[in-house]
Structure formats: C-alpha cells, structure tokens
Scaffold this motif. Sequence first.
Motif, PDB file in Angstrom:
ATOM      1  N   ALA A 138       0.797  -1.165  -0.319  1.00  0.00           N
ATOM      2  CA  ALA A 138       0.003  -0.043  -0.175  1.00  0.00           C
ATOM      3  C   ALA A 138       0.977   1.738  -0.226  1.00  0.00           C
ATOM      4  O   ALA A 138       0.083   2.192  -0.459  1.00  0.00           O
ATOM      5  CB  ALA A 138      -1.151   0.084   1.620  1.00  0.00           C
TER       6      ALA A 138
ATOM      7  N   ILE B 204      -9.334   1.896   4.502  1.00  0.00           N
ATOM      8  CA  ILE B 204      -7.579   0.778   4.424  1.00  0.00           C
ATOM      9  C   ILE B 204      -8.341   0.664   5.237  1.00  0.00           C
ATOM     10  O   ILE B 204      -9.102   0.585   6.609  1.00  0.00           O
ATOM     11  CB  ILE B 204      -6.674   2.436   5.194  1.00  0.00           C
ATOM     12  CG1 ILE B 204      -6.206   3.536   4.705  1.00  0.00           C
ATOM     13  CG2 ILE B 204      -5.923   1.900   6.109  1.00  0.00           C
ATOM     14  CD1 ILE B 204      -5.169   4.718   5.101  1.00  0.00           C
TER      15      ILE B 204
ATOM     16  N   THR C 121      -6.904  -2.499   7.002  1.00  0.00           N
ATOM     17  CA  THR C 121      -5.030  -3.208   7.408  1.00  0.00           C
ATOM     18  C   THR C 121      -5.939  -4.478   8.097  1.00  0.00           C
ATOM     19  O   THR C 121      -6.548  -4.313   8.359  1.00  0.00           O
ATOM     20  CB  THR C 121      -4.665  -2.434   8.145  1.00  0.00           C
ATOM     21  OG1 THR C 121      -4.914  -1.893   9.692  1.00  0.00           O
ATOM     22  CG2 THR C 121      -3.825  -1.114   7.403  1.00  0.00           C
TER      23      THR C 121
ATOM     24  N   LEU D   5       1.585   4.954   7.001  1.00  0.00           N
ATOM     25  CA  LEU D   5       0.596   5.496   5.978  1.00  0.00           C
ATOM     26  C   LEU D   5      -0.216   6.684   5.632  1.00  0.00           C
ATOM     27  O   LEU D   5      -0.286   7.918   4.755  1.00  0.00           O
ATOM     28  CB  LEU D   5      -0.662   4.508   6.265  1.00  0.00           C
ATOM     29  CG  LEU D   5      -1.107   3.098   5.494  1.00  0.00           C
ATOM     30  CD1 LEU D   5      -1.935   2.401   6.547  1.00  0.00           C
ATOM     31  CD2 LEU D   5      -1.141   3.322   4.162  1.00  0.00           C
TER      32      LEU D   5
END
Length: 357
Positions: A220, A232, A234, A295
Amino acid sequence: MQQPSLFAESEIQLKNKFPSTRYQGSKAKFADWIWHEISHISFQTVLDAFGGTGSVAYKLKDNGKAVTYNDILPFNSIIGKAIIENESVLLSESDINLILEERKNIEYPTFIADNFKDIYYTDDENHWLDIVRYNISTIKNEYKRAIAWFALFQSCIIKRPYNLFHRKNLYVRLMDVKRSFGNKKTWDTPFETHFRNFVHEANNAVFNNGVECHSVNTDALNVDSKFDLVYIDTPYINDKGIGVDYADFYHFLNGLVYYDNWANLIDFESKHHRLKRQYNIWSDKDNIINGFVQLIEHFENSILVFSYRSNGIPSIENIVDILIKHNRHNELRYSRDIKYALSDTKSKEVLIISYPQ
Ligand SMILES: C[S@@+](CC[C@H](N)C(=O)[O-])C[C@H]1O[C@@H](n2cnc3c(N)ncnc32)[C@H](O)[C@@H]1O
C-alpha cells in the motif's frame, strides 16, 4: 465452429452483483454501511489500498467512482482485475468447457500432485488442479483469464475446512464423524461444479460504471498518492496481539499464480508447504503503529477512511492521536453490531474518517 455463448450479455451485465466470497476480514457485510457513512463526501478518485475480496472497491465502483483496487497478494489483485478493472469481458460456456478439458496431446505439469499429496485435497482433486491451472494459463485475454482465476481461487477456498490453508488437514474433511462445524457436502462437491458456479457469479459481477477502474498489486505504501480518498482496511491485530497473516493463510493461491516457480518459493520445512515468510509490518504488533504513521504521511493530501475494530492494536485512540498530530480533522462512526465470528463478541466495527486541513 464456436458454440454460441449460453449467457445473454445484456442479462448478465445488468446484474452488478458482488459474488459470494469467504475471506478473513471481508467487509462484504459492512459495505452498504460504509458507503452510507461516506456517500456525502465529495470525491471522484479513490484507492482501496488493502482490497482483499474487493467488496468495498466494488461498492465504490457501483457508485460511479474511479476506483483503484490494490492488494499485496497477487491472487487478490487478479480478483481485482476480474471484477473491478474489467468492464465487459465475460467467460462463455465454451470457454469454461475448454478450461475444464484434459487434452490428450498436452503433457501437463504435475507440481500439485507431486508436492501436495494428503495436504489439502485428494489425489484426483490435485490432478484436476494441475490440469485446470495449466489451461487457465493459456488463455490470451487477461480479463477472461482473471475470471477463470477468480473461479479457481474461490473453488479452492470453499473446499477447505475453515476456508484456509494454514494446516495440513485434509483428514478433517475426510473423517467420517458427526461434525459441529463446516460443511462436508460443500467440501466434497466436485471442483468442476464449484468452478462453474463461481464463473457465473463473476460474470454477474462484471459491469462498466462509465469511468476507468484499475487493479494493482503492491505494498500500500508504494501506490501513487494522488487519490481524493483512500480507504484503508489493514490486517487486524486483536487485543491479545494475535493478527491475521494473509500471506500464510492463503499461500496456496499465490502458489497457483507462481506455479512455474513454486518449488523455489515453498518452505519445505513446513508440513503444509507454505510459502517462505516475508516480513509484513501489519502483522507485527510491536511495529504496526509505524505502519499507520507511514500511511498517514504517504497519503497526506487525501481524505482517509479507516475501517477498524474497537479492540484492535493499536487502539482507536492511538490512531486518532497520530491523525491529530498530522493536523487532520477526524470523525468516528460505529456500526450497528454485526458479529464476525462466534468467538468475537466484544469488538465493534468502526470507521475513522479523516480530512486533511
Ligand atoms: C482486512 S483485509 C481487507 C479486506 C477487504 N476490505 C475486503 O472487504 O475483503 C486486509 C488485506 O490487506 C492485504 N495486505 C496485507 N499487507 C498489505 C500491504 N502491505 N499492502 C497492501 N495490502 C496488504 C491482505 O492481503 C488482505 O487482503
């Protein structure tokens, strides 16, 4: 002469129906709720950075967005090709018949039969997989090939106890005992039947939303940071520090994709012949917080929408703290209770919606 397709194109293309999938942490049950919570936001380009089954990417595509699907696992990115990037290509009945045909003039490789005896499938099934995997690899059109892969992956998953490849446990499936879990009938249904059903499901999912969508296959953090909004989701580590290692749970499907090089990738020390492990920050409870920091910094100009669970590591408070330190405005949304699994009674599904200021 080519046989006419049994699927009437117009009938199929109108369906827009997300296929049935079995995948750890799939948001299929939450996709409507997620869309409900973000539909008021103004955005056109969107990245589903940890795409998995594609359930959220698909919902966004269905709502006219220019969607990029990403997942680090190659098998998943092929699923993204089949149902997110693909606008119109279907597999016909004659394509399916060709894929399922064992041809006398071909010397098929036998890697699965040779290396996976008694691990996941019966000898006949391993032979079937060697044939069908080979036939799929010869399909020229990448979207037809992706639909065939999709159907093969889903067929492999549905025939596995727990729908995973984390143990050598074919015996669980074959034992003649009364069971309190699982579905022996589904496990024992021939690959061919499942495969045909899943091709139909994938065909029913293909549609054109009028804008280009893409599927990519990388970490990502390596995807371009040019999106209006990034979703997002995860891999999740629970409060006991136990995470989901997707590469480990689904290694067999990636092995199918890398078939010609599979022998070099397998950890032959492991009883279930998983692929050699690679470090992933998202399954490291001591470092995962740095994954979130990276991120947030990588996608600093985008609206970020995190799917999260109320009992995850790091905590929601930790994540929101980092977002505030990065000068972002944040909103939390809690879903009504939908249980993931019988064992999981405490956690709630949460969305963190975070705007750059
Ligand atoms: C919780 S699942 C996503 C589920 C998805 N939203 C769905 O509805 O199916 C997390 C996904 O992240 C992928 N993944 C793990 N590490 C990654 C990374 N570093 N970059 C991109 N994807 C990753 C996994 O393969 C897995 O499919």
